[in-house]
Scaffold this motif. Structure first.
Motif, PDB file in Angstrom:
ATOM      1  N   SER A  59      -6.558   2.556  27.332  1.00  0.00           N
ATOM      2  CA  SER A  59      -5.404   3.381  27.678  1.00  0.00           C
ATOM      3  C   SER A  59      -5.801   4.847  27.748  1.00  0.00           C
ATOM      4  O   SER A  59      -6.911   5.222  27.376  1.00  0.00           O
ATOM      5  CB  SER A  59      -4.283   3.195  26.656  1.00  0.00           C
ATOM      6  OG  SER A  59      -4.694   3.697  25.404  1.00  0.00           O
ATOM      7  N   GLY A  86      -2.250  -1.410  26.190  1.00  0.00           N
ATOM      8  CA  GLY A  86      -2.372  -0.079  26.748  1.00  0.00           C
ATOM      9  C   GLY A  86      -2.538   0.013  28.242  1.00  0.00           C
ATOM     10  O   GLY A  86      -2.478   1.088  28.798  1.00  0.00           O
ATOM     11  N   SER A  87      -2.768  -1.090  28.930  1.00  0.00           N
ATOM     12  CA  SER A  87      -2.901  -1.025  30.388  1.00  0.00           C
ATOM     13  C   SER A  87      -2.011  -2.078  31.032  1.00  0.00           C
ATOM     14  O   SER A  87      -1.588  -3.031  30.382  1.00  0.00           O
ATOM     15  CB  SER A  87      -4.364  -1.230  30.794  1.00  0.00           C
ATOM     16  OG  SER A  87      -4.749  -2.565  30.593  1.00  0.00           O
TER      17      SER A  87
END
Length: 166
Positions: A59, A86-87
């Motif tokens: 991220s 995070g992605s």
């Protein structure tokens, strides 16, 4: 502050042990438990499924990690990035799936973030010196780990024999 009234302090921060002891506090380096799977639970491929792999958070709040991964991808290093949070393409991995990736990769990357010097208002929220468990998980799965330096990891595993640090 609370350590001064304690009989025993267990810490994940290797550096703090000496500081506590200098203050007369009974302190010890503590490693939290790591799951060691039965080999039957890990899917083992005849040939390594991944040449170079990274399992973890990808991220924008981890810029040095993202920069290193981008560099490896741009230079066609054949990296398999499995983002766990995070992605947009993150996914949940079961413990056995994660350990299978560790076992079936030639090289497992670990980024500790310890070499990233970020100023923070409260440094207690940044666990820069704490134990990084991923190298121990890779070892438990029977994989090879190339890890960013961490003083705690360097105290737990023998460099060049059990782990390679950069």
């Amino acid at each position: 502050t609370y350590a001064t009234i304690s009989d025993l302090v267990l810490t994940l921060d290797y550096v703090s042990v000496d500081r506590y002891r200098q203050s007369g506090i009974n302190a010890h380096f503590f490693m939290h438990p790591v799951y060691i799977p039965d080999i039957e639970d890990i899917k083992v491929e005849n040939s390594c499924e991944h040449k170079l792999s990274f399992v973890g958070k990808v991220s924008e709040d981890k810029p040095s990690r993202q920069d290193l991964l981008n560099f490896l991808e741009e230079n066609n290093m054949g990296i398999s990035t499995i983002s766990t949070s995070g992605s947009p393409d993150s996914r949940y991995l079961s413990r056995n799936e994660m350990y299978s990736i560790f076992r079936n990769s030639l090289i497992n990357l670990n980024f500790t973030g310890i070499t990233t010097y970020v100023s923070d208002i409260n440094p207690l929220f940044k666990s820069k010196r704490g134990v990084k468990v991923r190298p121990l998980e890779v070892a438990a799965a029977g994989g090879f780990c190339l890890s960013e330096y961490s003083i705690s990891v360097s105290q737990l595993l023998e460099e060049g024999k059990e782990i390679v640090l950069f």
